[in-house]
Design a protein around this motif. Sequence first.
Motif, mmCIF file in Angstrom:
data_model
loop_
_atom_site.group_PDB
_atom_site.id
_atom_site.type_symbol
_atom_site.label_atom_id
_atom_site.label_comp_id
_atom_site.label_asym_id
_atom_site.label_seq_id
_atom_site.Cartn_x
_atom_site.Cartn_y
_atom_site.Cartn_z
ATOM 1 N N TRP A 172 1.069 -1.301 -0.394
ATOM 2 C CA TRP A 172 -0.140 -0.018 0.267
ATOM 3 C C TRP A 172 0.687 1.367 0.129
ATOM 4 C CZ3 TRP A 172 -4.588 0.965 -1.886
ATOM 5 C CH2 TRP A 172 -5.502 -1.193 -1.655
ATOM 6 N N LEU A 173 2.136 0.999 0.511
ATOM 7 C CA LEU A 173 2.821 2.584 0.433
ATOM 8 C C LEU A 173 2.893 2.166 -0.995
ATOM 9 C CD1 LEU A 173 5.009 1.994 3.341
ATOM 10 C CD2 LEU A 173 3.539 3.850 3.525
ATOM 11 N N GLU A 174 4.085 1.446 -1.709
ATOM 12 C CA GLU A 174 3.526 1.579 -2.761
ATOM 13 C C GLU A 174 3.108 2.099 -3.879
ATOM 14 O OE1 GLU A 174 5.731 -1.243 -6.853
ATOM 15 O OE2 GLU A 174 6.002 -1.845 -4.758
ATOM 16 N N LEU A 175 1.657 1.504 -3.316
ATOM 17 C CA LEU A 175 0.263 2.597 -4.064
ATOM 18 C C LEU A 175 0.406 4.012 -3.944
ATOM 19 C CD1 LEU A 175 -2.224 -0.853 -3.859
ATOM 20 C CD2 LEU A 175 -1.478 0.228 -6.129
ATOM 21 N N LEU A 176 0.996 4.410 -2.819
ATOM 22 C CA LEU A 176 0.302 5.889 -2.346
ATOM 23 C C LEU A 176 1.505 6.370 -2.731
ATOM 24 C CD1 LEU A 176 -1.315 5.208 1.046
ATOM 25 C CD2 LEU A 176 -2.324 6.247 -0.766
ATOM 26 N N GLY A 177 2.579 5.122 -3.720
ATOM 27 C CA GLY A 177 3.421 6.634 -3.718
ATOM 28 C C GLY A 177 5.014 7.116 -3.840
ATOM 29 N N ASP A 178 4.407 6.360 -2.133
ATOM 30 C CA ASP A 178 5.882 6.394 -0.980
ATOM 31 C C ASP A 178 6.312 5.524 -0.999
ATOM 32 O OD1 ASP A 178 7.293 6.555 1.408
ATOM 33 O OD2 ASP A 178 6.089 7.228 2.073
ATOM 34 N N ILE A 179 8.059 5.316 -2.288
ATOM 35 C CA ILE A 179 8.417 4.620 -2.698
ATOM 36 C C ILE A 179 9.833 4.301 -1.789
ATOM 37 C CG2 ILE A 179 9.653 3.478 -4.795
ATOM 38 C CD1 ILE A 179 7.069 3.934 -5.743
ATOM 39 N N THR A 180 10.335 5.603 -1.465
ATOM 40 C CA THR A 180 11.409 4.911 -0.295
ATOM 41 C C THR A 180 10.708 4.242 0.780
ATOM 42 O OG1 THR A 180 12.260 7.007 -1.438
ATOM 43 C CG2 THR A 180 13.128 5.936 1.255
ATOM 44 N N ALA A 181 9.574 4.457 1.530
ATOM 45 C CA ALA A 181 9.374 3.866 2.592
ATOM 46 C C ALA A 181 8.692 2.293 2.094
ATOM 47 C CB ALA A 181 8.032 4.395 3.313
ATOM 48 N N ALA A 182 8.622 1.821 0.923
ATOM 49 C CA ALA A 182 7.711 0.951 -0.009
ATOM 50 C C ALA A 182 9.077 -0.062 0.215
ATOM 51 C CB ALA A 182 7.106 0.857 -0.718
ATOM 52 N N ALA A 183 10.204 0.588 -0.470
ATOM 53 C CA ALA A 183 11.584 -0.224 -0.730
ATOM 54 C C ALA A 183 11.635 -0.487 1.152
ATOM 55 C CB ALA A 183 12.614 0.059 -1.208
ATOM 56 N N GLU A 184 12.297 -0.151 1.691
ATOM 57 C CA GLU A 184 12.598 -0.500 3.106
ATOM 58 C C GLU A 184 11.698 -1.046 4.081
ATOM 59 O OE1 GLU A 184 12.779 3.269 4.771
ATOM 60 O OE2 GLU A 184 14.224 4.363 3.750
ATOM 61 N N THR A 185 10.296 -0.962 4.269
ATOM 62 C CA THR A 185 9.725 -1.774 4.913
ATOM 63 C C THR A 185 9.397 -3.537 3.821
ATOM 64 O OG1 THR A 185 7.938 -0.790 4.808
ATOM 65 C CG2 THR A 185 6.849 -2.714 5.050
#
Length: 571
Positions: free
Chosen positions: A463-476
Amino acid sequence: MGPGQRVIAELSVLEKALSKNDFAAEKGPLEAIVRSLRTMNLKSLEDLDLNTRGRLITTLLRVQRQSKPPQPEAGAEAAAPEAGASTEAAPAEAPAAEGAAPAEGAAPAEGGAPAEAAPAKPAVDPAKEKFDGWVDVMSLVGRVWRAAGDADRSQAAFALSGREPTPEPSAPARDERAERPPRGDRPERGERRDRGERGERPPRGERPERGAAGERRERPPRGERPERGERPARGERPERAPMPELTGDWKEQATQLEGMGRTRDAARMHERNNSFAEATRLFEAGGDLKSALRTALSGQDNDAARRLVGTLPAEQIGPTLEKAGAYELLMEHYVAKADFENVARLYERARQFDQAALAYERANKLTLARKAYERARDLASANRIRGLEVKALVERGDRLGAATLLVAVGQRREAVEVLSPLPPPKAFHFMQRLTLEDEAKELAQRELARAEQEQKPAGRARWLELLGDITAAAETWTQAGRKDKALPLYEKLGGEHLPRAAQIAEELQQRDKAIALYTQLNDSAGLERAKALPEAPATPPADSKADAADDAESAASPAENASSAGEQESQ
């Protein structure tokens, strides 16, 4: 080019000559039309196609209506050549009387006598020439009508020309063909080449034998042919009875034709004179039911038309009535067949959109019914039909199409409700496609909070990736142990995240990817390590199948990939 096309081409030439009132120029195309029609062996004008028949009748009637030139008097015709001869002869005889020398280059006659004066050219009377041209044109019009199978118009044209109709020759007469010029008037040919003297040919038996290369192969002997049986004697053909001359006005002529059993010819004569009731009766008696229906419709005899419609094949009724413009009977025909879609189209043609909408609704064509209600400005009925459309699309599994209909009229909340039962990733993508950005963001944040509450790092990263927060999504993804998911995100971020992407590629033993990234970073030590990696690709993590199932949830089904329900009208 077929005969019909040649007739149309000659009619264009004839119309140009007709616009100039040039009788001489009208003869050529008329003769060509006669020749083309004779090759078609027409029994009546009805045998021609509609376009050719219409143009032929229109042009010939215009030609036939040309004003008759005044007929020159007999005295004026005789006097004109004499006057012309006297005026022409005077200058010709003057030089001979004065003893003038012959013109330069002229060959003297035998004995040195001067050449004789040229014969006088008779003058042409323009009035007589114009009258004769008009007579020829009217006679040719009669021949055209006769070749087209219209005896009545042919007789009228011959009567107008004052000439008796003559039978058409089977082949062009000798005097009509172009005469060959005398042999002395032909241009001389060039001298032939000298072929040399030919030796005498030896007799057939003394000719030399052919060589081995030119030897003929021996033919096998032919079998004996069976004797032909005697042909049966052909009986004499009965002579066709000559066409009797019709007398009186058109009514009497039609009665005579009916008495001779030529009911269809009589019917056509009644039709030309707007006697549609008699034409219908005679066509029906002659077995020409389509023509009978046509005349019944022309005479607005609906009772006879309804009776004749029932005699036609089912597949011909609709086209025949539509071609005749009998929309009332056509409507009755479609209603009797319960073909409400065609009923609706007839109402649309008449711009009665409210009735068309009812017919479309009865035919279960909901989209067409809604559009007809909208054109009739019946918004309440249009909304009611839209609700039925949405329900039908949802039952069919096309929630995207149903939501598209609702968004088109500003019903955003109802569209979200329609998409809510779908898997959250799929609903999120559909909301983005329908420009429901706020609703899509709200759904993503709600799902992100639920993933954090349920401690699902993979769901949170998605969902972070879908919302556009790529950095947080990669870390997660990295924290969740899914470096294969984090690698493309770090690579997408670029810049300061490229070393991290190269390190993850090396850890996942993705040799080619690691070499490419270390080369891009100019890291020679990392490049050496990447080249030392095994060439076999690393096996994916064990839980990649579960992720694949999660990704499949966000994919659209074929029915839901439609851009709008209006484009899927296949009900």
